[in-house]
Write a protein that holds these residues in place. Structure first.
Motif: not given
Length: 713
Positions: A232-243
């Motif tokens: 969940l943390f890794t996925s959240g970080m990646k989505l944050g980078l996309i944003m």
């Protein structure tokens, strides 16, 4: 080896033939449809077309100037970036309506259809080539995959980038590859840059991804708690980078637009276009046909139950689709045709899921009957949606969106030629009506079509104010108009129209219609001309010519009547209103509201006139004692000075009292002028020359930090 090469060549040949067929069908349908039209386009149906052709003409004259214009437009709500890719096509094939529609179809719509085919392969992981081309074929059978483009919208350009973002995400939903983050972020940003409303698609995209990761977290947490939190943390970080990537691209390419978009309340700004829920649901049923939605629901449901659709892909597509439907049918509720491009991809993928789930799970006659009936329905539905004939099949089939044809084409031509004759020098012509069959923009576009490029703009028809929640009181435009065109019965946008508004949003148009049909005092400053024009649907058009300027008292009495009839103040109406503002400028051009309820006023020159914009009426609360405060500035030191007059008026247009002062460049810049009177409703500020005549361009006056201080006697 030869066998493998032959198969490869065979695949390439088949794909090439199918691609060529796609282009041929797109060109043929677009050409037949546009060639069948006989109308004058208006509002959105003309706006994007005109902007793109204007950009192409700029490139013909000066490529450097054209590119500079595109860059400058990036700070606007609607920029020219989306038109840029269409310019080479128009330069090659001309700037006709057909060339424009074909440019959008071939450069944006065809790639979008191919991308949807590629996404369907991710959703239905069997027989990739067959799934791909069958989905592309199904796309051709959805009328709403054609209609927005055939009406002149080029928003599908944004769909291309949105589809790229979804396709790249579905390549690996865990986002293992760094290039996915950059490509998804950049694509979503480009979609928004092309058309602002794709920000809602970006919200649906991120919402779907977040919910998908949360579902995965819940399923994993039972057995692998630490791994679940880590994922969940890794996925959240990646989505944050996309944003962050999307935001960085938006700020880099269009920083002013992005900053403005973050502060503007678009929900209230576009409230007039937000329809009641039952009306918008009915419209979307008519846009596709209830039979289509039934097949879509069966397709997704059966695909999940039979496990033919892989869960990771299906979950994302389903959530994205549900969020999109919530946005457009429950939250925003905009009824224009081009917003269907946010929903059509979901409908298409559902239809593809239906056909392939049926093919893979059923056997024998049942399979062929199901597919045959569904295919026949979609074919009939597509034909009914594109032909001009209207059939009453309730909501089972799509409504008719055939080619636009005016039965009164010749009469509109006569009306435009008459208006050009009586107003050869751009005299302002107020159009007291705004429906989808009669409005100021139709007359302007008709003149554009009938006259050469260098002369089309000379017909100065006024089409705003138009919408209560967006515009202002129509008094300044009416006072400056030399002619008023009145169509009876009153022409307004209806819920059944394609370009639609919610009911009760056109009182700012209706008050001018009422002023002339109910013989208000201001209408007596005009005379009715003998010429009449009979338009379609029983619409009769009459023209009034101004005989004399309207007195201040008449203007104030008219404003009071407008306020009484309209009720709530129009959306962008300020407390100060210019009574002789140039009709060539935007509303509130001379008046700007600043912080702390202060105002900034400038006396601007009026185009095609020797006058200056010098009369400003205050609509706010007043008392028996009123002091006007502000800072005065005469930028041109050659000006000898100005004369300021304050007058109080009641709502019947009767003068109550006045106060005066003189200001020049040597005097103190502070304005502090008291005017007293019993029961005033309006305060008028007039700026004149020192001999109390009209100002010249030399004496432009600025008033900063303008405020009205009221106190009881």
């Amino acid at each position: 080896m030869n066998n493998i090469q032959n198969k490869l060549y065979s695949k390439i040949a088949i794909n090439g033939i199918l691609l060529l067929l796609l282009f041929v069908i797109t060109i043929a349908v677009s050409s037949i449809y546009v060639s069948s039209e006989h109308t004058f386009y208006w509002w959105d149906y003309a706006g994007y077309n005109n902007a793109t052709i204007g950009l192409a003409n700029s490139f013909r004259e000066s490529p450097d100037k054209a590119i500079h214009g595109v860059i400058e437009s990036l700070s606007n709500e609607k920029n020219l970036l989306i038109s840029l890719l269409l310019v080479p096509f128009l330069l090659l094939f001309g700037d006709s309506r057909l060339s424009y529609i074909l440019s959008v179809s071939l450069i944006y719509v065809v790639p979008f259809r191919l991308l949807l085919g590629a996404i369907s392969v991710k959703l239905i992981p069997v027989y990739p080539r067959r799934v791909f081309w069958s989905t592309v074929l199904l796309n051709l059978l959805i009328p709403m995959s054609w209609i927005p483009t055939l009406r002149g919208y080029l928003d599908t350009g944004g769909c291309v980038f949105l589809a790229v973002a979804i396709l790249v995400y579905l390549h690996d939903v865990k986002l293992k590859y760094w290039w996915q983050i950059l490509l998804i972020g950049g694509s979503l940003a480009m979609a928004i840059l092309f058309r602002r409303h794709f920000a809602y698609s970006a919200i649906a995209f991120f919402g779907a991804a977040i919910l998908q990761y949360l579902i995965e977290f819940i399923l994993t947490y039972k057995n692998l708690k630490n791994q679940a939190w880590k994922n969940l943390f890794t996925s959240g970080m990646k989505l944050g980078l996309i944003m962050a990537t999307s935001f960085a691209v938006l700020m880099l390419v269009a920083g002013d637009f992005t900053r403005s978009a973050l502060t503007v309340d678009y929900r209230n700004l576009y409230l007039a276009w937000s329809l009641p829920v039952n009306d918008i649901v009915t419209r979307y049923a008519n846009f596709y046909g209830l039979g289509t939605w039934l097949l879509v629901m069966i397709g997704f449901s059966a695909g999940l139950v039979t496990r033919i659709l892989p869960p990771p892909t299906t979950i994302f597509i389903a959530i994205f689709g549900v969020l999109s439907l919530i946005e457009w049918l429950l939250v925003l509720r905009y009824g224009y045709l081009h917003y269907t491009i946010h929903v059509t991809p979901i409908a298409l993928l559902g239809l593809s899921a239906f056909f392939w789930t049926t093919w893979l799970t059923l056997q024998g006659k049942v399979r062929y009957v199901m597919l045959g009936v569904a295919g026949l329905y979609l074919t009939v539905n597509a034909v009914l949606g594109l032909i001009p004939l209207k059939f009453d099949f309730s909501a089972l089939f799509v409504a008719s969106f055939g080619p636009l044809v005016r039965s009164d084409y010749g009469e509109v031509v006569k009306l435009v030629e008459f208006l050009r004759k009586i107003a050869p020098n751009q005299e302002p012509i107020y159009i007291a009506g705004a429906s989808n069959s009669f409005n100021a923009n139709i007359l302007k576009q008709a003149n554009r079509k009938l006259n050469p490029p260098e002369g089309w703009w000379k017909l100065n028809t006024l089409g705003r104010p138009l919408i209560d929640s967006r515009d202002t009181y129509p008094l300044p435009e009416l006072l400056m108009s030399k002619y008023v065109v009145v169509a009876t019965p009153f022409q307004q946008v209806l819920l059944s129209d394609e370009q639609v508004l919610r009911p009760g949003e056109q009182d700012v148009v209706k008050v001018v219609y009422d002023a002339f049909t109910q013989n208000w005092e201001i209408s007596r400053d005009f005379e009715l001309l003998p010429e009449q024009f009979q338009l379609e649907n029983g619409v009769l058009v009459r023209v009034y010519r101004r005989m004399r300027p309207s007195a201040i008292g008449t203007a104030i009495k008219t404003l009071h009547a407008m306020q009484q009839q309209i009720g709530e103040k129009p959306g962008t109406q300020l407390d100060w209103i210019s009574l002789n503002q140039s009709v060539y400028t935007s509303p509130n051009y001379s008046v700007t509201k600043e912080a702390h309820n202060l105002y900034h006023i400038v006396t601007h020159p009026i185009k095609n006139s020797q006058q200056i914009d010098t009369s400003f009426l205050y609509l706010g609360s007043l008392s028996a004692k009123n002091t006007i405060l502000g800072q005065l500035n005469l930028p041109n030191k050659q000006c000898q000075g100005v004369f300021l007059r304050l007058t109080l008026w009641n709502n019947q247009g009767k003068l109550i009292n006045s106060s005066e002062t003189v200001y020049n460049s040597t005097a103190l810049p502070k304005l502090n002028l008291l005017v007293e009177g019993k029961n005033p409703n309006y305060l008028l500020l007039e700026v004149l020359s020192t001999n109390k005549q009209d100002l010249t361009n030399q004496c432009q006056l600025e008033i900063n930090n303008l405020a009205i201080s009221t106190q009881k006697s």
